[in-house]
Design an enzyme around this catalytic site. Structure first.
Site, PDB file in Angstrom:
ATOM      1  N   LYS A   1      49.793  43.925  36.263  1.00 24.74           N
ATOM      2  CA  LYS A   1      48.470  44.348  35.784  1.00 24.74           C
ATOM      3  C   LYS A   1      48.654  45.618  34.972  1.00 24.74           C
ATOM      4  O   LYS A   1      47.957  46.607  35.120  1.00 24.74           O
ATOM      5  CB  LYS A   1      47.515  44.583  36.965  1.00 24.74           C
ATOM      6  CG  LYS A   1      46.051  44.769  36.550  1.00 24.74           C
ATOM      7  CD  LYS A   1      45.480  43.613  35.751  1.00 24.74           C
ATOM      8  CE  LYS A   1      44.037  43.902  35.365  1.00 24.74           C
ATOM      9  NZ  LYS A   1      43.497  42.869  34.432  1.00 24.74           N
TER      10      LYS A   1
ATOM     11  N   ASP B   1      45.119  38.586  36.999  1.00 29.52           N
ATOM     12  CA  ASP B   1      43.871  37.829  36.923  1.00 29.52           C
ATOM     13  C   ASP B   1      44.076  36.513  36.180  1.00 29.52           C
ATOM     14  O   ASP B   1      43.603  35.447  36.619  1.00 29.52           O
ATOM     15  CB  ASP B   1      42.756  38.662  36.284  1.00 29.52           C
ATOM     16  CG  ASP B   1      43.213  39.451  35.062  1.00 29.52           C
ATOM     17  OD1 ASP B   1      44.424  39.499  34.778  1.00 29.52           O
ATOM     18  OD2 ASP B   1      42.346  40.034  34.383  1.00 29.52           O
TER      19      ASP B   1
ATOM     20  N   ASP C   1      48.268  33.044  49.548  1.00 33.70           N
ATOM     21  CA  ASP C   1      47.171  32.337  50.214  1.00 33.70           C
ATOM     22  C   ASP C   1      46.451  31.413  49.244  1.00 33.70           C
ATOM     23  O   ASP C   1      46.054  30.295  49.603  1.00 33.70           O
ATOM     24  CB  ASP C   1      46.190  33.338  50.817  1.00 33.70           C
ATOM     25  CG  ASP C   1      46.626  33.846  52.180  1.00 33.70           C
ATOM     26  OD1 ASP C   1      47.788  33.579  52.560  1.00 33.70           O
ATOM     27  OD2 ASP C   1      45.830  34.498  52.863  1.00 33.70           O
TER      28      ASP C   1
END
Length: 356
Positions: free
Chosen positions: A186, A219, A247
């Site tokens: 990021k 993202d 997850d």
């Protein structure tokens, strides 16, 4: 002389108390078939221990764990005890004391479990998460407690050593697979740590000319995992990003209830720890309906780490065959109990000739 491995067993809380014995039954069976022994030492540590003693493990607990070859963990968590006590009182001290700097999470669509998104029908990827530093540091604090202007500060800690060894482990893994490594970043928004992450990952990749590196913003990476999950092979990520992505990927493959995790000290200077990704699931604890696949798969990862790949493969093939035959617990749309699924795996192991 029979090969022997000393295993520390911490069933923990909730359904951990059900799926750990189920997995140990199958692990013991496959060990006997392959000519080695698992010497199991059970430690009753977790939330019940916390209630009795005010700590998740005794003061000499880590010293006791250090004597073992591996740690087999069930689940930790209790709705009546703050997560900061259960996590920072047991899991994180184990990970950091034993320098388990790699969290390895294989994600694969298993037989008989429908993928949750288009394109994940043949999902097969691995997430390598840096496991002892990054965003999950203990550096920081709170000031002006109870005041209207109360504030909290949390420092992310990234070291060249920590990033490079995670990237190297991931690159070596990718070199033996499809040769594609995706690095989660990021760096367009986190101005110091993420550009540093990118630089060190790129420097490490110089030693792996056969591996292609893709740097993807977290993202966009999360979105692409949903839209095109088959495009990924090995993903390397920081502690927080890897936690979230693993997850997400597990859910894409059908259920995080079947996902395993290895907290690795790759050099084996310290014991590594193996656990399922699912939590303690207090809402179904004690009902006998918990899915043992994540614990079984974590057990197979443990066997592979200990140097018993044939036994690991046999155990994995046994629970996959049960799933393919339609034997599933209710979280996967079936009706089997924990015990019935375990019986099925044990029967498969007993019926098949041992692999060389």
């Amino acid at each position: 002389m029979t090969r022997q491995y000393d295993i520390a067993v911490i069933a923990g809380d909730g359904i951990g108390l059900e799926v750990v014995p189920a997995a140990l039954r199958c692990l013991t069976l496959v060990a006997e078939r392959h000519g080695f022994a698992l010497n199991l030492t059970e430690y009753p540590w977790g939330s019940a221990y916390f209630r009795a003693h005010g700590a998740m493990l005794p003061t000499d607990g880590l010293d006791r764990l250090a004597r073992h070859d591996a740690i087999f963990l069930g689940a930790v968590g209790d709705p009546e005890i703050p997560d900061v006590e259960t996590l920072w009182g047991l899991l994180i001290p184990i990970r950091r004391t034993f320098d388990q700097y790699i969290n390895l999470r294989p994600v694969r669509t298993l037989p008989g479990i429908p993928a949750r998104v288009v394109g994940a029908e043949d999902l097969d990827l691995v997430i390598v998460r840096e496991n002892v530093e990054g965003e999950y540091s203990a550096v920081g604090g709170r000031i002006y407690r109870g005041e209207p202007h109360e504030a909290a500060m949390q420092e992310a800690v990234f070291t060249r050593r920590g990033i490079s060894r995670a990237a190297r482990y991931a690159a070596e893994l990718a070199a033996g697979r499809r040769g594609l490594l995706t690095s989660a970043t990021k760096s367009n928004g986190i101005v110091h740590t993420m550009p540093f992450w990118d630089e060190v990952v790129a420097e490490t990749m110089v030693d792996f000319p056969g591996v292609r590196l893709d740097k993807v913003l977290i993202d966009a990476l999360a979105a692409k995992l949903v839209l095109d999950p088959g495009a990924f092979d090995v993903i390397v990520a920081s502690n927080l990003f890897g936690d979230i992505l693993s997850d997400l990927a597990g859910a894409l493959a059908g259920s995080i209830g079947v996902a395993p995790s290895g907290n690795l000290n790759p050099e084996k200077r310290h014991p590594s720890m193996f656990e399922p990704v699912h939590g303690s699931a207090p809402d179904i604890a004690g009902l006998g309906v918990a899915n043992p696949v994540g614990q079984l798969w974590a057990g197979a990862m443990m066997l592979d780490h200990l140097g018993e790949p044939a036994a690991a493969g046999e155990l994995t093939a046994a629970f996959e065959a049960c799933l393919a035959d339609g034997l599933r617990t209710r979280d996967l749309g079936g009706a089997a109990s924990t015990g019935e699924f375990t019986d099925g795996v044990a029967a498969r192991l007993a019926a098949e000739p041992a692999r060389a």
